[in-house]
Design a protein around this motif. Structure first.
Motif, PDB file in Angstrom:
ATOM      1  N   SER A 104      71.433   6.739 -15.300  1.00  0.00           N
ATOM      2  CA  SER A 104      70.955   8.022 -14.761  1.00  0.00           C
ATOM      3  C   SER A 104      71.661   8.245 -13.433  1.00  0.00           C
ATOM      4  N   LYS A 117      66.853  10.352 -12.069  1.00  0.00           N
ATOM      5  CA  LYS A 117      66.679  11.462 -13.016  1.00  0.00           C
ATOM      6  C   LYS A 117      66.962  10.957 -14.421  1.00  0.00           C
ATOM      7  N   GLY A 122      66.793  15.148 -17.571  1.00  0.00           N
ATOM      8  CA  GLY A 122      66.945  15.427 -16.140  1.00  0.00           C
ATOM      9  C   GLY A 122      65.659  15.351 -15.345  1.00  0.00           C
TER      10      GLY A 122
END
Ligand SMILES: CNc1nc2c(CCc3ccc(C(F)(F)F)cc3)c3[nH]c(N)nc(=O)c3cc2[nH]1
Ligand SMILES: [Zn+2]
Length: 372
Positions: A104, A117, A122
């Motif tokens: 991430s 995230k 997201g």
């Protein structure tokens, strides 16, 4: 009483390798062992029966991925990972530390934990050592890993030192948060970058916490082979002889053999499944890029010396066709063969240790495979 017991069977007289067995609540596995990677509760393209057919004795899965999807509560309700994926042999889960830092776009690392995230949608998440243990307790793997920071390569001395000291504090928090010590063995993970004195400091600090097994992390992150081997040579001797040693993220055939020679018992890597999916296969005479036109009329097996289902039933010409045509069977067969190749390699390594000739085996394998 720990969930895992290491049985030392024999030490190789020619090298620092050892033959052993790791006993777990779901049975034992022989070491040195290659552990196929099954990130999302499946070794991509392989069913549990097919994994047993190639003699996989333990597989890996991942806290980060399963926390993100489908969520650890669902896996727990399904009977843990063993029930969910119907695998009744040992499972090891990584803590998610590596995946959070590598997958991430990491936002922030604090003493309390890390903010990141999701690589899926997201969304923002906060992960702590306590959560990594809660999730792994829910997944129910036989061996679980402490939440650590795998620092990038290269990293400066002060960053590496501060990070390893935080990783030790996180390891202590993991140990305090771990509920099922009788069913799930928590391994500590040695860090310290490429600095010998920091590797020693990390090992000593973790030894004080007395884990049932130890992993060597922070390697196979782009450093030259010689540097990895140097870090192994200064770390492995500090680890207890009666406990398993797991070198994380390693590796290709040369690293597996060189790691075993230096006393490593457990290995994992995505290589066989990942390169299998893009049509590269491992053979006793080196890598073969099956998409290559050279194999269009090659009616021999991927590896004439291999005993696997793929090599006994299909030709390079056929598998090349399947890969070029994007047929699912193509990547299943290359995956099947690559996994069997590494599992068979480790069987040969264990046999060589039994016969005190792993050094000779290394030289024979290297020259045939095409390593220097
Ligand atoms: C590729 N190199 C590498 N991989 C590394 C890994 C991941 C290992 C892993 C475990 C399970 C899976 C699963 F997909 F099967 F789940 C996938 C990968 C590390 N993991 C932790 N915790 N600390 C480290 O310091 C570390 C260093 C690593 N170098
Ligand atoms: Zn094969």
């Amino acid at each position: 009483m720990s969930a895992v017991r290491y049985e030392l069977i024999k030490k190789c007289k020619q090298t620092g390798a050892r033959l052993g067995r790791v006993h777990t609540p779901h049975g034992y596995f022989d070491t040195p062992a290659f552990m196929p990677v099954g990130t999302q509760a499946t070794v991509k393209g392989m069913s549990p029966d097919e994994l047993k057919a190639i003699d996989a004795q333990i597989i890996l899965s991942n806290t980060y991925h399963l926390y993100m999807r489908p969520g650890h509560e669902i896996v727990k309700e399904a009977g843990g990972l063993h029930g969910f994926m119907n695998w009744d042999r040992p499972i090891l889960t990584d803590s998610g530390g590596f995946q959070v830092f590598s997958l991430s776009d990491l936002r922030d690392i604090k003493e309390e934990g890390v903010t990141f995230k999701s690589h899926i949608d997201g969304s923002k998440h906060f992960f702590t050592p306590e959560m990594a243990i809660e999730v792994q307790n829910a997944l129910g793997a036989d061996i679980i890993m402490a939440f650590d920071e795998c620092i990038p390569y290269p990293a400066d001395f002060n960053y590496a030192k501060n990070s390893l000291e935080r990783t030790t504090r996180w390891a202590k928090r993991c140990k305090d948060a771990h509920k099922n010590t009788d069913r799930q063995a928590l391994f500590g993970i040695v860090q310290g970058g490429m600095y010998k004195e920091l590797r020693e400091q990390s090992a000593y600090e973790l030894l004080e916490l007395d884990f049932p097994g130890y992993a060597i992390g922070g390697l196979s992150v782009g450093e030259p082979a010689e540097l990895m081997y140097e870090m192994l040579e200064c770390t492995v001797p500090l680890l207890p002889e009666d406990k398993p040693r797991y070198l994380m993220g390693v590796g290709s055939p040369d690293y597996l053999i060189e790691g075993a020679i230096r006393g490593i018992d457990m290995f994992d890597c995505v290589l066989p499944t990942r390169i299998g999916r893009n049509g590269t296969v491992l053979t006793s005479r080196g890598r073969v890029i099956i998409r290559d036109a050279a194999y269009a009329r090659d009616y021999s097996p991927l590896d004439p010396e291999c005993d696997c289902y793929c090599c006994r039933n299909f030709t390079r010409a056929y598998i090349r066709h399947l890969i070029k045509a994007g047929e699912v069977l193509g990547i299943r067969l290359t995956t099947w063969h690559n996994l069997r190749f590494l599992l068979k390699l480790m069987e040969d390594v264990r046999k060589a240790i039994m016969e005190d000739r792993l050094g000779d085996f290394r030289n024979e394998f290297f020259s045939k495979f095409g390593y220097k």
